[in-house]
Design a protein around this motif. Structure first.
Motif, mmCIF file in Angstrom:
data_model
loop_
_atom_site.group_PDB
_atom_site.id
_atom_site.type_symbol
_atom_site.label_atom_id
_atom_site.label_comp_id
_atom_site.label_asym_id
_atom_site.label_seq_id
_atom_site.Cartn_x
_atom_site.Cartn_y
_atom_site.Cartn_z
ATOM 1 N N GLN A 20 44.843 39.816 42.675
ATOM 2 C CA GLN A 20 44.433 38.520 41.789
ATOM 3 C C GLN A 20 42.971 39.020 41.459
ATOM 4 O OE1 GLN A 20 44.338 35.294 44.344
ATOM 5 N NE2 GLN A 20 46.533 34.831 43.892
ATOM 6 N N ALA A 21 42.207 39.518 42.209
ATOM 7 C CA ALA A 21 40.844 40.091 41.906
ATOM 8 C C ALA A 21 40.679 40.881 40.773
ATOM 9 C CB ALA A 21 40.138 40.501 43.136
ATOM 10 N N ARG A 22 41.602 42.005 40.804
ATOM 11 C CA ARG A 22 41.571 43.281 39.859
ATOM 12 C C ARG A 22 42.064 42.512 38.453
ATOM 13 N NH1 ARG A 22 41.152 47.998 41.487
ATOM 14 N NH2 ARG A 22 41.421 48.600 43.586
ATOM 15 N N ASP A 23 43.050 41.620 38.472
ATOM 16 C CA ASP A 23 43.411 40.997 37.188
ATOM 17 C C ASP A 23 42.452 40.282 36.766
ATOM 18 O OD1 ASP A 23 45.773 42.268 37.345
ATOM 19 O OD2 ASP A 23 46.778 40.437 37.857
ATOM 20 N N GLY A 24 41.583 39.342 37.490
ATOM 21 C CA GLY A 24 40.374 38.666 37.336
ATOM 22 C C GLY A 24 39.275 39.300 36.664
ATOM 23 N N VAL A 25 39.033 40.417 37.174
ATOM 24 C CA VAL A 25 37.933 41.176 36.651
ATOM 25 C C VAL A 25 38.120 41.973 35.471
ATOM 26 C CG1 VAL A 25 36.514 43.368 37.438
ATOM 27 C CG2 VAL A 25 36.825 41.591 39.058
ATOM 28 N N ARG A 26 39.399 42.452 35.385
ATOM 29 C CA ARG A 26 39.879 43.154 34.172
ATOM 30 C C ARG A 26 39.761 42.207 32.790
ATOM 31 N NH1 ARG A 26 43.142 46.478 37.174
ATOM 32 N NH2 ARG A 26 45.076 44.801 36.994
ATOM 33 N N LYS A 27 40.232 40.834 33.201
ATOM 34 C CA LYS A 27 40.165 39.923 31.973
ATOM 35 C C LYS A 27 39.008 39.448 31.734
ATOM 36 C CE LYS A 27 44.737 37.978 32.761
ATOM 37 N NZ LYS A 27 45.349 37.014 33.578
ATOM 38 N N TRP A 28 37.846 39.460 32.894
ATOM 39 C CA TRP A 28 36.380 38.839 32.443
ATOM 40 C C TRP A 28 36.046 39.959 31.782
ATOM 41 C CZ3 TRP A 28 32.842 41.149 36.086
ATOM 42 C CH2 TRP A 28 31.049 40.618 35.726
ATOM 43 N N LEU A 29 36.023 41.095 32.222
ATOM 44 C CA LEU A 29 35.302 42.319 31.585
ATOM 45 C C LEU A 29 35.646 42.250 29.979
ATOM 46 C CD1 LEU A 29 35.514 45.088 34.269
ATOM 47 C CD2 LEU A 29 33.404 43.754 33.305
ATOM 48 N N GLN A 30 36.977 42.188 29.845
ATOM 49 C CA GLN A 30 37.661 42.347 28.538
ATOM 50 C C GLN A 30 36.757 40.889 27.517
ATOM 51 O OE1 GLN A 30 41.937 42.356 28.972
ATOM 52 N NE2 GLN A 30 41.914 44.430 28.789
ATOM 53 N N LYS A 31 36.869 39.898 28.260
ATOM 54 C CA LYS A 31 36.186 38.371 27.377
ATOM 55 C C LYS A 31 34.711 38.956 27.194
ATOM 56 C CE LYS A 31 35.534 33.834 28.252
ATOM 57 N NZ LYS A 31 35.538 32.692 29.222
ATOM 58 N N ILE A 32 33.864 39.536 27.969
ATOM 59 C CA ILE A 32 32.487 39.760 27.871
ATOM 60 C C ILE A 32 32.339 40.960 27.086
ATOM 61 C CG2 ILE A 32 31.708 38.232 29.442
ATOM 62 C CD1 ILE A 32 31.197 40.903 31.342
ATOM 63 N N LYS A 33 33.297 41.839 26.948
ATOM 64 C CA LYS A 33 33.523 42.981 25.887
ATOM 65 C C LYS A 33 32.432 44.191 26.609
ATOM 66 C CE LYS A 33 33.636 40.871 21.359
ATOM 67 N NZ LYS A 33 34.495 39.468 21.890
ATOM 68 N N MET A 34 33.019 44.207 27.966
ATOM 69 C CA MET A 34 32.250 45.501 28.862
ATOM 70 C C MET A 34 33.310 46.169 29.276
ATOM 71 S SD MET A 34 29.143 45.256 29.403
ATOM 72 C CE MET A 34 27.882 44.734 28.369
ATOM 73 N N LYS A 35 34.601 46.090 28.913
ATOM 74 C CA LYS A 35 35.443 46.876 29.337
ATOM 75 C C LYS A 35 35.710 48.224 28.735
ATOM 76 C CE LYS A 35 40.325 47.110 31.310
ATOM 77 N NZ LYS A 35 40.263 48.480 31.886
ATOM 78 N N THR A 36 35.672 49.386 29.214
ATOM 79 C CA THR A 36 35.719 50.615 28.670
ATOM 80 C C THR A 36 37.281 50.886 28.277
ATOM 81 O OG1 THR A 36 35.795 51.894 30.353
ATOM 82 C CG2 THR A 36 33.734 51.669 29.503
ATOM 83 N N PRO A 37 37.554 51.432 27.069
ATOM 84 C CA PRO A 37 38.915 51.819 26.818
ATOM 85 C C PRO A 37 39.733 52.385 27.880
ATOM 86 C CG PRO A 37 37.388 52.896 25.209
ATOM 87 C CD PRO A 37 36.664 52.160 26.244
#
Length: 177
Positions: A160-177
Motif C-alpha cells: 500500500q505504501a509503495r502504491d501510495g508513494v508512486r501515485k503521489w510522486l506522479q501527481k506532483i510530477k516528481m516521478k522519474t520515468p
C-alpha cells in the motif's frame, strides 16, 4: 525531467517507518538519502522521549544535529520526511530547516504518523521554508509506538505504501520515468 544528482531525501525516523517511506521515494526518484542524527540521541524509552519532545516544543529548543550535508547548494529538490510528534514537526526537523537555507529550492514533505494525521507539521515546514516552492506532501499511518506497534511497513502495508508513494510522486510530477 528530474535530475537525481540534484535530489536530496532527508528523513528523521525513530521506528523505521519514515525510513521505509524515504527508501521507497529514493527507489522512485534517485538522489541522495540522508538520515538525520542528533549529537545527543533521544532516550529509548517512549515516555521519556515524549516528555523531552514536549519540553523542547515548549521552550523552542532545537537539538543539535550530528548529520552534516556536504554541498547542500547543489540540491534543487529536497524531500523532508518525519513522523508526527505531539501533532507537530519534530524538533530535529526544525533544527534541519533552520540550519540549512532552502530558499529557491523545491521542498517536498512526507510524513508517517500514528493515525492522527500531520497535525501542524506541514504548516510549520511552510513557515520555516520562506522562499521555497512547497509541493503537496504525502502522509501515511505508520506504527503506534505508544501501543507497542513499531515497524509496520512490511507485507500488505508495504505494498500500500509503495502504491501510495508512486501515485503521489506522479501527481506532483516528481516521478522519474
Amino acid at each position: 525531467m528530474l535530475d537525481p544528482d540534484k535530489v536530496l531525501i532527508v528523513y528523521l525516523s525513530r521506528t523505521n517507518n519514515t525510513k521505509a517511506i524515504a527508501e521507497i521515494i529514493h527507489e522512485n526518484v534517485g538522489g541522495t538519502l540522508v538520515a538525520l542524527e542528533l549529537v545527543n540521541p533521544y532516550p529509548g524509552d517512549y515516555k521519556k522521549i515524549v516528555q523531552q519532545v514536549v519540553e523542547e516544543n515548549e521552550t523552542g529548543f532545537l537539538p543539535p544535529l550530528k548529520t552534516k550535508i556536504e554541498n547542500f547548494d547543489r540540491y534543487k529538490v529536497v524531500f523532508i520526511g518525519f513522523p508526527t510528534w505531539g501533532m507537530q514537526l519534530p524538533p530535529p526537523m526544525k533544527s534541519f530547516l533552520r540550519q540549512y537555507d532552502l530558499g529557491g529550492k523545491t521542498v517536498v514533505p512526507f510524513n508517517t504518523n500514528a493515525g492522527y494525521g500531520i497535525g501542524s507539521s506541514f504548516d510549520t515546514v511552510k513557515e520555516l521554508c520562506p522562499g521555497s516552492k512547497i509541493l503537496e506532501g504525502f502522509s501515511i499511518k505508520g506504527g503506534v509506538e505508544r501501543d507497542g506497534i513499531l515497524f509496520v511497513m512490511e507485507g500488505e502495508k508495504e505494498r500500500q505504501a509503495r502504491d501510495g508513494v508512486r501515485k503521489w510522486l506522479q501527481k506532483i510530477k516528481m516521478k522519474t520515468p
